[in-house]
Each structure stands twice: as structure tokens, then as C-alpha cells.
Scaffold this active site. Sequence first.
Site: not given
Lengths: 250, 629
Positions: B299, B405, B415
Amino acid sequence: MSDKIKFRIRRQDTPYSPTYWQTFQVPFREGLNVVSALMMIRQNPITADGLKVDPVAWEFNCMEEVCGACTMLINHRPMQACSTLVNTLQQPITLEPLSKFPVIRDLMVDRSRLFADLKRVRAWIEIDGAWDIHQGAPRISPEHWQDNYLYSRCMSCGSCLEACPQYAQDLPFVGAAALAAVRLMNNHPTGKYQRKQRLHAIMGEGGLSDCGNAQNCVQVCPKEIPLTTAIGELGRQTTKQLLKDLLGSG
Amino acid sequence: MSRPRKVIVVGGGLGGLWAALRLAEAGFQVQIFSLFEVKRSHSVCAQGGINACFDSKGERDTIWQHIVDTLKGGAYLANQPPVKSMCEDAPGLIQTFERMGVTFSRTAEGLLDLRLFGGVKHRRTLFAGASTGQQLLYGVDQEVRRQESLGRLQKFEWWEFLSLGLNQQGACQGIIAMNLRTMEIKAFPSDAVILASGGMGQVYGHRSTNSTNSTGAAACRVYQQGAWLANTEFFQFHPTAMLGDDKTRLMSEAARGEGGRIWVPSDANDRRRPSQIPEPDRFYFLEEWYPSYGNTVPRDLASRAIWEVVHKLGLGVGGEAKVYLDLTHLNPGFIEQRLHAILDIYRKFHGTDPVHEPMEIYPSAHYAMGGLWVDFERDDTTGGIKHGSPRNHATNIPGLYACGECDYGYHGANRLGANSLLSASYSGRVAGESVANYLQGLQQGHPGSEDPIYSNEIKHQQELNHQLINNQGEENPYQLHRELGELMSSQVGVVRDNQTLNNAIESLRTLQQRSRNINLQEHNSWSNQGLAYARQLQEMIRLGEVIAASALHRDECRGAHYKPEFELKLPENASAGDPAYETYRSQWKAQNQNWLKTTIAKHTDWGPQVDYQAVDLSVLAPEEPRDYR
């Protein structure tokens, strides 16, 4: 569409206060949904008549129609405020709290009964413990999965209960949401081991037979869950169970 | 012992419910505190799936590869023993979910199906349509409800955590919480507390995919009481979020995993409808820049690439900050079955159908890799964590644990997709088991609720409320939050530089001042949402400063933290063995000497104090730089 959107909001300061109506106007923008409009109102809580008032309280969280928090009556129909775009609605847009649950304040209601009813119908699978037993559950065919998946998307929003003529604060009927949960659990390959207990839980007062077959639930479910199909299936399951109980065959 | 020890779990998402479940099963008294009904927690928003190695697609996937992908994807910043144990335990965890009745999607043979996700080459992601988080949460929620019906667990929904009750030795012995209806502030003594309060995406305001309750306020409150925050500069921007004025809604990475492609018109002035732009006039930049991973790069890389295409090359669609995520070439029946939930969101909120028209997307603040610092105990015989050790998931405050989280545990600097549902669930289970052992070793229980460690704290919290309620300032908390979101996403966002970060810290301090000068515009003292919001806002601004200060101190590029001034560029057209690449490798190693360390932020009255701590690299030595080309 005009550049101002008019909202009529039913208000109530506390659970024991009288209700009253106030009108607000917010500027229109493309893609505006009811939650965003309420956010504008809370930022600048002035009525259409120019009166400074307390901000409107309501419940919301995910803003993408998956948490089930922001259910309210929008133009008298139970809907998720986050995914309801204002340009699809007739004006003035009427906002009211759900009528089948006690009001907390303004558009917030107490839906704890909904969760209590999930307890009442034993909507869980009895596992030995949440530890690794080095194997999973039995196989499930894709078709079977597809049926179950429809029911597993119920987010406990309460729309089906709001629309149901048999569901009310002073009536014991558990309503479609809890029944659909029973349908889901009973169709799991190991969940069916507790099928009998769940069926017994919905065979008494306030259970399946209290359904009046109005079929409103299925029309308002935001997740298009086939609630009446579930109720039909449970009808057959409970009939069989009743016979088994009578014959003493478990 | 007259009665079982008592534990409080703050937060009812996947992490909190898993921890609560294990503790209730172990026979402890458990109380769960949540801002709303736990079933509505932000875990339900996770869409695409959860990673575990099942190797059922003929690709020779291995648990080791899951470990390597996770560590490398995180740019080696995660402590390695917890990652190793998480990946090893993942398949068993999935099977437990399956036993709970989670409706995982199936293959034709009735087995758990797998899909491809970012940063990996093997199919390793289990999924339930495109609503995996919702299904996983409901599975644990049902089991927790069963424990509740057996009287082993109690829920306090509509209560907000305000602070810890700390005894004179600094150990945590319960919480102070506020009833969100009556606004009453009350102490709840306990022998241990697990914070599972979720992410802090709301620090980026409306420019985040997070739920409105994901403010990070609870984590920030314990930070101010002495808990450390680690690696907060690593904030994940999800590459594919819908645009929106109120919220940027997530369009799962599964869209690309199932074959979705990202592109822009090659000509910035091309104003044709996307369907009328022929292939040769389209720029599939991820496929071009990263031929081996293509649209499923990690990402951080995807978000940066989109940023570059829009801001450097000026190729955003229609001259705006957006690119296409295209599913129109895929079989409509197939994507409807696999991605229904997100297609539905897009249709409802955007009004067009992704089956026929490409979606318009842009990166958005999505996930905090950083969070509360938590400990672990390494098992030297296995290289993983020592199972059951009370050190696992303990914060630096004795008796306070963190999971999900809100901790910093498993993802390093970036991540991988579908690892968050895994870490939330796994860390919750580990924290539950760890606390069970902590409680067994406790000599003395908590004091009674009249003890000054609670009453003093209640008084303090009441004063904070009193100030806010009676303040007649000029500032509007909702307006301030919007400003915070704009500030954080433009100045502490995908691309960073020190000058801007310094300015951001100044601006955040001004915002903090302004947040004390607010007017709640609220006279009703019942269910006063504005009060709770204003208090959360102050915490969010404080967290913003921790993020910005941590980012300012780290002069390098690593994962989601990108400062071009300090970038080591991969040499073009060179691979391992080429002199240019080997020079790069040695520079990269030298950089690791300086910067491969955990950032620790400690609260002081004059702002966050930033320190560093070594990373446990005992599983995989950082020899191979990330290279997804």
C-alpha cells in the site's frame, strides 16, 4: 433541486421529556447524505427561524452502512441515514427516532432489547473454547455458503422490527432479526447441534407464531436479507420439532 | 482467593472481544467498556480478508513466506518474534473462527477459498465476500454473548474511558469512565486493564476511512498517564478510497487482488469518458513501474505512486486528485459474488456502477501502524514469543495491556493488506492469555472504589468537564476537527519534509490552544455528545503532535514514512549482483544502522519526547531491501 434542503426533526431532550419539532436548513451539495446534513446542523445548530438551539443528537459510526448505528425514520420509513442521499427524498425531509425503541435523546434510541433477544434465541454456536483444536468446521458447499452469507450480513440495525406490526415495546415478539439469526445458526454444520434449543426458544410466547406475516420486514431491510424466507424455513423446522417433541424422539 | 480477579477491557472490536473471550473462558470476571454497542465497532469496516497460510492453491505457499512478506512489507521495523508467532498461529485462528460460524467464502469443494492481496505473490487471504471484518467480529461477538448469558462477562456499553486508576507504585488498578447518557463519571476498580480502543484515523478528520469513533482518544489518555507511544509516524494511507466530503470510504484491496487495474488517461487533457479511452491512451502506472507485482504492490508504494502521478506528473483524472480503479474488464457475475459489499457501497454513495464504469479513487488515511508500545517475551527455542508470558502485550505501565490497532505490534513501517484482521484477533487472544497469567501472579487485589486513587481522578475528570461545559469561547469543535484533518493530511501525509513538519507542529499547538477556547453550544446535560466530542478533539490534536514530532525526528524513508530529501533510490535496471545494486544495498544497510529502530514517544508537559529502542531482528536479518519491481 433547490440549493437549500429543509429538514423537519422530531426532538426530545431526555427519555422523559415531551417531544417537539424543529426545522433546519442546510446547503445542498452533490452526494449529500442525511448524516452529513446532520453534521452540518450540529456544527451550526440554528433553526430555519434563526433560533439558536442545542445540537441534534443522533447515533452514527461507520458512515458506510455496515455498523447499523444510524437507523432512523426518514420520511416515516426506517433507513440508514448515512447511505440515504438527500436528493432521493421528498422535502421537507422528516427525521424521527425509531418508534419501537425507547428514545434516549432526539434521534437516539435504546436498542438493547435487540441484543437481549439474540441472547434469548441463543444465537451462537457452542464451541468447546476459543482455542485451537487443530481442525476447522466441516465443509460447506458454495451454494450453502451463499444462502448463509445473506443472513450473516445482518447488522442489528432494527429496521425490520420498526416495520413489523407485531413488534412493540409492550409485546414479547422477538421479530425478524433474531429469527434470521436462528435460521443462520441452525444451518451451520455444527451449529445445527443446538438446533433444538434454539427452536424451543422460538416456539414459546413471543416466538415464531407471533409473526403476523405482514412481510414488511423484508421490504425495509437495508441489506436485502430474505427475512420472510427465513421465517418460512423456521416454520417447517419448528413443526418438525413439535412432532419430535410429541413423539418423544428428541 | 475469595473471588476471581477482575479485568476491564476497553473496546469491543475484534481485539477487545477476543481478549475478553479468553479471559472469561479462563474464569476471570470480565467487564467490557465500549462507546456504543460492541457489534458496531470499526472492525466491521474491514472488507477484503484475513491472511493465513493454507497453501490450498497449488502455489507452495508457506508460513515462512507469510513471515517474510510481513517483515519485508513492514520494512523490517516490526519486532520479529511476535510476527513469527502470529503467522504460525494464523491457520489455527482461522479454524477457530470457522467453528464460531463465520461465513468464509468457499471453493467448489467446500473448502476455505483464498484470494490474492497486496505485497505477496501467493494467494493467502481468506475472505467472506467483501465484508470479512463484519463476519469475523460477529463470530466473536456471538461467543462473547454466550459468555455474557452464562454470567461470566458484563458489558458496559455507552461508557467512555477517561483515565486509569494508578496506585502509588504506578500500577494500573482500574479505570475512570463517563456514562454517555447521564454524563456521570465513575470509577471501576479492577486488577488489570486491556486497552483495545482501535485506531486513530480521525486525527486525519474527514480525510480518513475510519469510523467516526476511531479517534485514538483512549490511547492518548493513557499516553498522558505515562504509557509510551511507538512508531506513530507510520500511518498507512490506503491507495484506493472513494472521494467524499464527509468521509473517504474504503474500496478494498481485494478489488485489485481479484484483477482490478489502476490507471489514468496518458494525456492530462483527455476529457473523454473512461470507457471511450482506448487501451493505448491509458497509463497503467503501477503495472508499468512494478511489472512483477503490478496492481498488488504494498500500500505505501501504491499510495506514493498515485501521489506522484497526480502531483508530479499532473495526470490526475480531469485535472483533479483522483485516478481510476477499473473492474469493468472483469466478469460481472464473478465480481458481484466476490466484491458485492464494496460495489454496493460505491453504488449507493457515488451513484455509478463499478461494473460498468471505473471507480474514482485517491489515497486516504487508513491505519495506524504505530500505537501503544507493548512488550513481548522471546522464546529462544522457537524464535517466536513465549506463549502465556505475562510480558506479552504489556505496556510500560504495570497491569495495563494493549491489543488491536491501538498497539504498535506487528506491522513495522507498513502493514500488508489483510494482516490487520489477523493482528487484531491474534493480539487480542494473546493479550487475554497473557493477562490471565499476570492475574494469577498478582499478590494483592485492587482497593475499594472509595480509595483516593479513584476519587482524586474522578475529581480531576469532573473539573475537565466543568471547564468545557462552562467555557464561553469562540471556537467550534467541529470546525477545529475539520481544520485538524486538513492540516494532518496536507502536512503530515503521504509525502513529508522537515520544514513543513515544523510548521505543522506549530499549527497543532495553536489548534490545541484554540481547542481550550471552545463553546459547546449545548445546554442539555443529558447525552451531551458535544462534550464527549470536544474532549476527544483535544486528544486527537495531541496525537497529531506526537505523529508530527515522531515524523520530524526520523530523517529517512521507510515504509509509509516518506521524506524525499533522504530517499535512497533503487538503481534503475539493476538487480542483485549488479554493482549499482550492491552499492545501493550497502547504502541501505548503512541507513539501517542509523534508523532501523523503534520510535518511542513519551509524554512531557512541553510536548512529546522522542527516544528510540532496538528492534528484535532475530528471525530474518535485514539483508534484502524491499524491491517490488
